[in-house]
Scaffold this motif. Sequence first.
Motif, PDB file in Angstrom:
ATOM      1  N   GLU A  87      -1.616   4.916  -0.043  1.00  0.00           N
ATOM      2  CA  GLU A  87      -1.129   3.635   0.449  1.00  0.00           C
ATOM      3  C   GLU A  87      -2.162   2.570   0.126  1.00  0.00           C
ATOM      4  O   GLU A  87      -3.353   2.742   0.389  1.00  0.00           O
ATOM      5  N   LEU A  88      -1.690   1.463  -0.415  1.00  0.00           N
ATOM      6  CA  LEU A  88      -2.546   0.337  -0.733  1.00  0.00           C
ATOM      7  C   LEU A  88      -2.074  -0.860   0.097  1.00  0.00           C
ATOM      8  O   LEU A  88      -0.877  -1.143   0.149  1.00  0.00           O
ATOM      9  N   ARG A  89      -3.034  -1.566   0.695  1.00  0.00           N
ATOM     10  CA  ARG A  89      -2.678  -2.626   1.635  1.00  0.00           C
ATOM     11  C   ARG A  89      -3.022  -3.998   1.069  1.00  0.00           C
ATOM     12  O   ARG A  89      -4.035  -4.164   0.395  1.00  0.00           O
ATOM     13  N   VAL A 105       1.611  -8.743   6.129  1.00  0.00           N
ATOM     14  CA  VAL A 105       0.950  -7.631   5.441  1.00  0.00           C
ATOM     15  C   VAL A 105       1.971  -6.789   4.684  1.00  0.00           C
ATOM     16  O   VAL A 105       3.087  -6.558   5.162  1.00  0.00           O
ATOM     17  N   SER A 106       1.561  -6.332   3.497  1.00  0.00           N
ATOM     18  CA  SER A 106       2.418  -5.456   2.708  1.00  0.00           C
ATOM     19  C   SER A 106       1.648  -4.192   2.344  1.00  0.00           C
ATOM     20  O   SER A 106       0.423  -4.217   2.191  1.00  0.00           O
ATOM     21  N   THR A 107       2.394  -3.095   2.228  1.00  0.00           N
ATOM     22  CA  THR A 107       1.817  -1.823   1.823  1.00  0.00           C
ATOM     23  C   THR A 107       2.569  -1.294   0.623  1.00  0.00           C
ATOM     24  O   THR A 107       3.808  -1.218   0.651  1.00  0.00           O
ATOM     25  N   LEU A 108       1.845  -0.945  -0.410  1.00  0.00           N
ATOM     26  CA  LEU A 108       2.420  -0.290  -1.585  1.00  0.00           C
ATOM     27  C   LEU A 108       2.153   1.203  -1.441  1.00  0.00           C
ATOM     28  O   LEU A 108       1.007   1.616  -1.217  1.00  0.00           O
ATOM     29  N   LYS A 109       3.203   1.990  -1.541  1.00  0.00           N
ATOM     30  CA  LYS A 109       3.085   3.423  -1.318  1.00  0.00           C
ATOM     31  C   LYS A 109       3.434   4.162  -2.605  1.00  0.00           C
ATOM     32  O   LYS A 109       4.444   3.844  -3.245  1.00  0.00           O
TER      33      LYS A 109
END
Lengths: 114, 112
Positions: free
Chosen positions: A20-22, A74-78
């Motif tokens: 996970e990247l925030r 906030v966004s999370t790339l999974k």
Amino acid sequence: GAGVSQTPSNKVTEKGKYVELRCDPISGHTALYWYRQSLGQGPEFLIYFQGTGAADDSGLPNDRFFAVRPEGSVSTLKIQRTERGDSAVYLCASSPGQGPYEQYFGPGTRLTVT
Amino acid sequence: AQSVTQLDSQVPVFEEAPVELRCNYSSSVSVYLFWYVQYPNQGLQLLLKYLSGSTLVKGINGFEAEFNKSQTSFHLRKPSVHISDTAEYFCAVSGNREKLTFGTGTRLTIIP
């Protein structure tokens, strides 16, 4: 004020693992973008959020990639089942809204899949 | 769909000399054009943008670019470069005002 921040700055993971990247955008910016930059290339578009919804996800390479922005900030790339080809710098950008506004970029997360 | 071509991957220039970094684009719709700079170990920063109006656009750090619709170009220029201009420069196009399509970048190296 604070710019776009991304965590972690570096991530090393083994092939097959989940990551996970925030991204924390600039406060008040409604538009958020994810790009991926491979070595020697320009950034490539992945996904764009306007508020909480994904307005354009045409750049996601396959169904292992997914991104969320549940509260419009906030966004999370999974990334599931990571592959060595996923190694790249993942960039996040935000802008004040729809239209030809400047996109403000974060410093990126360098992902290395071993 | 849009695309951007930056033909020069590397450009070495002597300090205080002029420089031009080339950018050509293709698009089936009206375009918005951008130049971003990436200094070593830093994030992308906007240099300048063309949205409409005057085809000559001035940006930060003494850079300017000219939009040429007939030649589908948006070349970046600076009359006199400094050591601090050493960086990677990216041209980008947006056809729908949202996502950016980037070129592969030009590495500008300033020779003292």
